[in-house]
Each structure stands twice: as C-alpha cells, then as structure tokens.
Design an enzyme around this catalytic site. Structure first.
Site, mmCIF file in Angstrom:
data_model
loop_
_atom_site.group_PDB
_atom_site.id
_atom_site.type_symbol
_atom_site.label_atom_id
_atom_site.label_comp_id
_atom_site.label_asym_id
_atom_site.label_seq_id
_atom_site.Cartn_x
_atom_site.Cartn_y
_atom_site.Cartn_z
ATOM 1 N N HIS A 136 0.843 -1.202 0.000
ATOM 2 C CA HIS A 136 0.000 0.000 0.000
ATOM 3 C C HIS A 136 0.879 1.253 0.000
ATOM 4 O O HIS A 136 0.627 2.198 -0.766
ATOM 5 C CB HIS A 136 -0.909 -0.015 1.228
ATOM 6 C CG HIS A 136 -1.604 1.278 1.507
ATOM 7 N ND1 HIS A 136 -2.913 1.531 1.149
ATOM 8 C CD2 HIS A 136 -1.165 2.418 2.122
ATOM 9 C CE1 HIS A 136 -3.244 2.754 1.522
ATOM 10 N NE2 HIS A 136 -2.204 3.314 2.115
ATOM 11 N N GLU A 137 1.911 1.278 0.851
ATOM 12 C CA GLU A 137 2.794 2.447 0.903
ATOM 13 C C GLU A 137 3.568 2.619 -0.400
ATOM 14 O O GLU A 137 3.770 3.744 -0.873
ATOM 15 C CB GLU A 137 3.745 2.327 2.088
ATOM 16 C CG GLU A 137 3.066 2.283 3.449
ATOM 17 C CD GLU A 137 2.099 3.430 3.676
ATOM 18 O OE1 GLU A 137 2.321 4.530 3.107
ATOM 19 O OE2 GLU A 137 1.123 3.246 4.410
ATOM 20 N N HIS A 140 1.488 4.386 -2.911
ATOM 21 C CA HIS A 140 1.554 5.845 -2.778
ATOM 22 C C HIS A 140 2.778 6.401 -3.514
ATOM 23 O O HIS A 140 2.706 7.444 -4.164
ATOM 24 C CB HIS A 140 1.643 6.239 -1.302
ATOM 25 C CG HIS A 140 0.329 6.260 -0.594
ATOM 26 N ND1 HIS A 140 -0.762 6.956 -1.054
ATOM 27 C CD2 HIS A 140 -0.073 5.665 0.575
ATOM 28 C CE1 HIS A 140 -1.789 6.805 -0.210
ATOM 29 N NE2 HIS A 140 -1.385 6.029 0.779
ATOM 30 N N GLU A 203 -6.155 7.322 -0.598
ATOM 31 C CA GLU A 203 -6.094 6.103 0.202
ATOM 32 C C GLU A 203 -6.815 4.947 -0.493
ATOM 33 O O GLU A 203 -6.305 3.822 -0.531
ATOM 34 C CB GLU A 203 -6.688 6.341 1.594
ATOM 35 C CG GLU A 203 -5.831 7.189 2.503
ATOM 36 C CD GLU A 203 -4.446 6.610 2.712
ATOM 37 O OE1 GLU A 203 -4.308 5.387 2.923
ATOM 38 O OE2 GLU A 203 -3.476 7.392 2.649
#
Length: 298
Positions: A136-137, A140, A203
């Site tokens: 997930h990071e 980003h 997100e």
C-alpha cells in the site's frame, strides 16, 4: 490524465487560490502576489526536504543491510522485493520505535522515496499482512502521492498562518476585524476540506494498487482491521505533536474516525476493507503467513 489526477489538480488549484485570496485581503494585489511567492517557496522547500523532515519528526531509524536484528532485515528485504515487483527503485526502509501499529511513505519522487513502519505494526501483524501494508505504501510512491500530500500539508499550514496574520492585523487590512475573524475560522476549515478530500481519494487508490502489487487483497484487508483496532487504543505521541503528518499514515494516528466525515483525512476503514474484499471475491478471514497470526515480537 486520470479522474483522480484531474480532481487533485483542481483541488490544489482551489487551495492555491484560497491562499492568494487571503493574501489579497491582507495587502491587495501586492499581498496576493507575495502570498503566491511564499507558497511557491514553501512548496519548493517541502519538495526538496519532505522525506527527511517527516522521518526526523517521528524518530525513524533506517534499516541497513547488515542490521543485527534479523526481523528488521526480513522486513526490509520484503519491501525491496515488493518494490521490484512494482517496477520501482528500491526505497530507503525505516522502523519507528512506536507501539501504535502504523506505517507511511514519503519522498518527492520514486527515486527519493522512503517507507517506514512502527515496531507496533511489525509486532501485531503477520508477515503477509506487513507485506500488504508496505505494498500500500509503495502504491503511494508509485502514484506520486507522497509529493501531492506534502504540498497539500504545506499549503494548509500556510493558509492557517496567513489567517492568523489577518486577525493579528485586525482592522488594518481589507477584511476588517469581522472579516479577519471569519478568515481565521473558515479559511483553515476550507483548507482542511481540500486536504481531506485529496487524502481520502488517494487512500482508496493506494489500497487498490497495493493489493495488485502484493497479489492478495485480503492480506491488506486483515492488516487494516488489526491496525484500526489497535491504533484506537494506543496514543502515538510523535503524531500528536505533528498532526499535519497524520494524513500520511495508512490509518489516522490521531484518533478514531467512524465515518467518512468532512474533516477525516482517511476513509472509513470498514469501507476500505469492503472494497478489498470485493477485489478478492473472498469472505473475511485473517491472512496467514510465515509469521503466524501475530508478528515476530507478538
């Protein structure tokens, strides 16, 4: 240009216009131009220094290849493999000595990115869940959200600062005392609305792309459920001292938000989990991995 990118562009343009508008109220056309120059300078500084600034704020320690902690080395190696899978340069990998489970990414571009996880996250999540969080990071980073969120945080802080100046100068500006009070109250609120709208959209997209990078949406869904449950019971002192960085974390480190309200920087966790379950087509179940149901420190 994607719908998310277009939406972000217009929201950032609106925040910049608000910043210039406050400058105009303080000093007319010259004030608006000064505000624009100040905003540009602040964003240039944030663009160049954002990663190191945020990492220092939270006391992050970089994990080196020869780190004596085998669990830290394993976590760093997993991040490198995920970055390779996502066709990203290897980011710097950090750990934060903090009991609250959480993680964030920072850096001005993929070539200067860093990811950080707390010891609380590594302790409470199994290896596959940790991988889901770090994917997930990395999403980003891949989507260049880290720069976008730094710019919005910088502009939001600058807007609040200018609004306070308006009150300080009182009737000696175009807004007058009543107008200055209104600026002090509503300008930061407007900035928060824009910042929150950008953060929530990012997100959801990072959840989707992160699940694709990792290959198991349910690992991230299970991780989000554990992080949400633990984070609500654990204070993060560094985040409380630096609330402007809250939107960077995978789960809001400041307090529990039970719905997608106007000022929440994060979507409702239940909504995020639901979307991930839809991606996987699977029923809710904890992810299992080499570290078991808890992390190596659990």
């Amino acid at each position: 240009m994607t719908a998310n990118t277009l939406r972000t562009f217009f929201l950032l343009a609106g925040m910049t216009a608000l910043f210039m508008g406050i400058g105009y109220m303080l000093g007319g056309a010259a004030g608006a131009m000064i505000a624009l120059v100040v905003a540009a300078g602040m964003n240039l500084f944030a663009w160049w220094n954002s990663a190191d600034m945020v990492l220092r704020m939270h006391g992050a320690q970089e994990i080196r290849p020869g780190d004596s902690n085998a669990h830290f080395r394993q976590y760093a190696e997993d991040v490198q493999r995920l970055a390779q899978k996502a066709n990203l340069p290897a980011p710097r990998v950090y750990v934060i000595n903090e009991d609250q489970p959480n993680a964030f990414a920072t850096g001005r571009d993929p070539s200067h990115a860093a990811v950080a996880a707390t010891t609380g996250l590594l302790a409470r999540l199994n290896r596959e869940e940790v991988q889901g969080v770090m994917a997930h990071e990395l999403a980003h980073v891949k989507n260049r959200d880290t720069l976008t969120m730094t710019v919005t945080a910088t502009l939001a802080g600058a807007i609040s600062m200018l609004a306070n100046f308006a009150l300080f100068f009182g009737g000696n500006n175009r807004a007058g005392l009543i107008g200055s009070l209104a600026l002090m109250i509503f300008a930061p609120m407007a900035a928060m609305l824009v910042q929150s709208a950008i953060s929530r959209a990012r997100e959801y997209e990072a959840d989707r792309v992160g699940a694709e990078i990792h290959g198991n949406p349910m690992a991230l869904a299970s991780a989000l459920e554990k992080i949400e449950r633990s984070a609500r019971r654990t204070i993060n002192p560094a985040a409380e001292r630096n609330p402007a960085t809250a939107h960077m974390f995978i789960i809001n480190p400041l307090n529990g938000q039970r719905m997608d309200n106007l000022f929440s920087t994060h979507p409702d966790t239940a909504n995020r989990i639901h979307k991930l379950r839809q991606m996987s087509g699977a029923a809710a179940s904890p992810a299992s991995g080499p570290w078991g149901q808890r992390g190596p420190w659990g």
